[in-house]
Design an enzyme around this catalytic site. Structure first.
Site, PDB file in Angstrom:
ATOM      1  N   CYS A   1       0.836  -1.196   0.000  1.00  0.00           N
ATOM      2  CA  CYS A   1       0.000   0.000   0.000  1.00  0.00           C
ATOM      3  C   CYS A   1       0.870   1.245   0.000  1.00  0.00           C
ATOM      4  O   CYS A   1       1.471   1.605   1.022  1.00  0.00           O
ATOM      5  CB  CYS A   1      -0.918  -0.007   1.223  1.00  0.00           C
ATOM      6  SG  CYS A   1      -1.913   1.493   1.388  1.00  0.00           S
TER       7      CYS A   1
ATOM      8  N   CYS B   1      -0.467   4.054   2.321  1.00  0.00           N
ATOM      9  CA  CYS B   1      -0.239   3.778   3.745  1.00  0.00           C
ATOM     10  C   CYS B   1       1.212   4.060   4.152  1.00  0.00           C
ATOM     11  O   CYS B   1       1.471   4.625   5.215  1.00  0.00           O
ATOM     12  CB  CYS B   1      -0.552   2.315   4.063  1.00  0.00           C
ATOM     13  SG  CYS B   1      -2.159   1.744   3.521  1.00  0.00           S
ATOM     14  N   ASP B   2       2.149   3.648   3.330  1.00  0.00           N
ATOM     15  CA  ASP B   2       3.557   3.623   3.738  1.00  0.00           C
ATOM     16  C   ASP B   2       4.486   4.517   2.927  1.00  0.00           C
ATOM     17  O   ASP B   2       5.678   4.598   3.224  1.00  0.00           O
ATOM     18  CB  ASP B   2       4.076   2.175   3.660  1.00  0.00           C
ATOM     19  CG  ASP B   2       3.275   1.233   4.544  1.00  0.00           C
ATOM     20  OD1 ASP B   2       2.863   1.669   5.644  1.00  0.00           O
ATOM     21  OD2 ASP B   2       3.050   0.084   4.150  1.00  0.00           O
TER      22      ASP B   2
END
Length: 306
Positions: free
Chosen positions: A133, A136-137
């Site tokens: 993701c 997300c990261d």
């Protein structure tokens, strides 16, 4: 044991739409979503192809608007995982991790998750540089070197997003051309921060406490190269979240649920919608359409006199 006319499993675009249509029809429903409503869309930075938003809309914003549509209705919501469905005509039993419920009809909208490479280092370095993701990261890799693996729309979109953060993005694809939409291909190929590596696969992710480099095999020359990177993002396709379905339910060779155009499965009273079902186009807009059709079919099923 609680009983419902319809029980919807999954809180992505298909699940939320199915709930909305059923509630507006006056159907007593239960809804199970083990995480926050939104599904995979929450991991999408910008959605540019959903009608009505010509400037695009962030994934979490779109899902918040969809969920708000349900706020005026009263229904039971379970923040719980579904473990099993026992099918019986208009008497299905849905086993949750905390309790069991009965439902005359069931709509499965559990979506799909990213596939894994299955190579050395992937599991060991998960969360230590390996991710599925970008939204997300991605911020963890600001001004660093990252590799994206894949050739579909998701890989192209996520590479473009990461190029805004990372120093450089290596996009590694096993074929000599991408499968994603042309508009994304053009953006990737014209982006100076993205270097495309065709006809290659990653055989190993190396590092002690974090990702340090990857071993790349060129499928044409059979040569192997170590490439230094700080992060690896994997986007090689999806696997259905269908582990809990009845064994008698028909699925395709990859495990996606087979339905007809009315979202009916081979088990009367059980329907499937969105990315969990067998189809070729997996987009937010198609999931919404699936959810509406599944709800309509479930409503008609409930009206049948047996």
């Amino acid at each position: 044991m609680k009983e419902y006319e319809a029980f919807v499993i999954g809180g992505g675009p298909a699940g939320i739409t199915a709930c909305m249509y059923l509630l507006r029809a006056g159907v007593k429903i239960g809804w199970a979503e083990k995480f926050a409503p939104g599904g995979q869309v929450l991991n999408t930075e910008l959605i540019e192809n959903y009608p009505g938003f010509p400037e695009g809309i962030k994934g979490y914003e779109l899902m918040a608007k969809m969920e708000k549509h349900l706020s005026s209705f009263e229904f039971d919501k379970f923040t719980d995982e579904v473990l099993e469905i026992e099918h019986a005509y208009k008497n299905n039993k849905v086993k949750l991790s905390s309790e069991e419920v009965k439902a005359k009809s069931v709509i499965i909208c559990t979506g799909a998750t990213h596939k894994k490479l299955g190579i050395p280092g992937e599991e060991e370095l998960l969360g230590k540089g390996v991710s599925y993701c970008a939204l997300c990261d991605g911020m963890f890799f600001k001004d660093q070197l990252v590799a994206c693996i894949g050739g579909g729309n998701t890989a192209l979109e996520e590479s473009l997003y990461l190029s805004k953060l990372a120093k450089k993005v290596y996009l590694i694809h096993r074929r000599d051309q991408f499968r994603g939409y042309k508009v994304y291909q053009e953006r990737v190929l014209n982006n100076p921060k993205i270097e495309v590596i065709y006809n290659s696969v990653v055989e190993e992710i190396k590092g002690k406490d974090k990702v340090e480099e990857i071993l790349i095999l060129n499928k044409e020359t059979q040569s192997k190269t170590d490439l230094k990177v700080d992060g690896v993002f994997v986007f090689i396709g999806l696997a259905p979240n269908s582990y809990f379905i009845p064994k008698t339910m028909k699925v395709d060779e990859r495990g996606f649920i087979i339905t007809n155009n009315e979202m009916e499965t081979n088990l009367p009273g059980i329907f499937a919608a969105g990315d969990v079902r067998s189809k070729t186009c997996r987009q937010v807009v198609t999931a919404v359409g699936d959810g509406a059709q599944a709800a309509h079919s479930a409503y008609l099923f409930l009206q049948k006199r047996d």
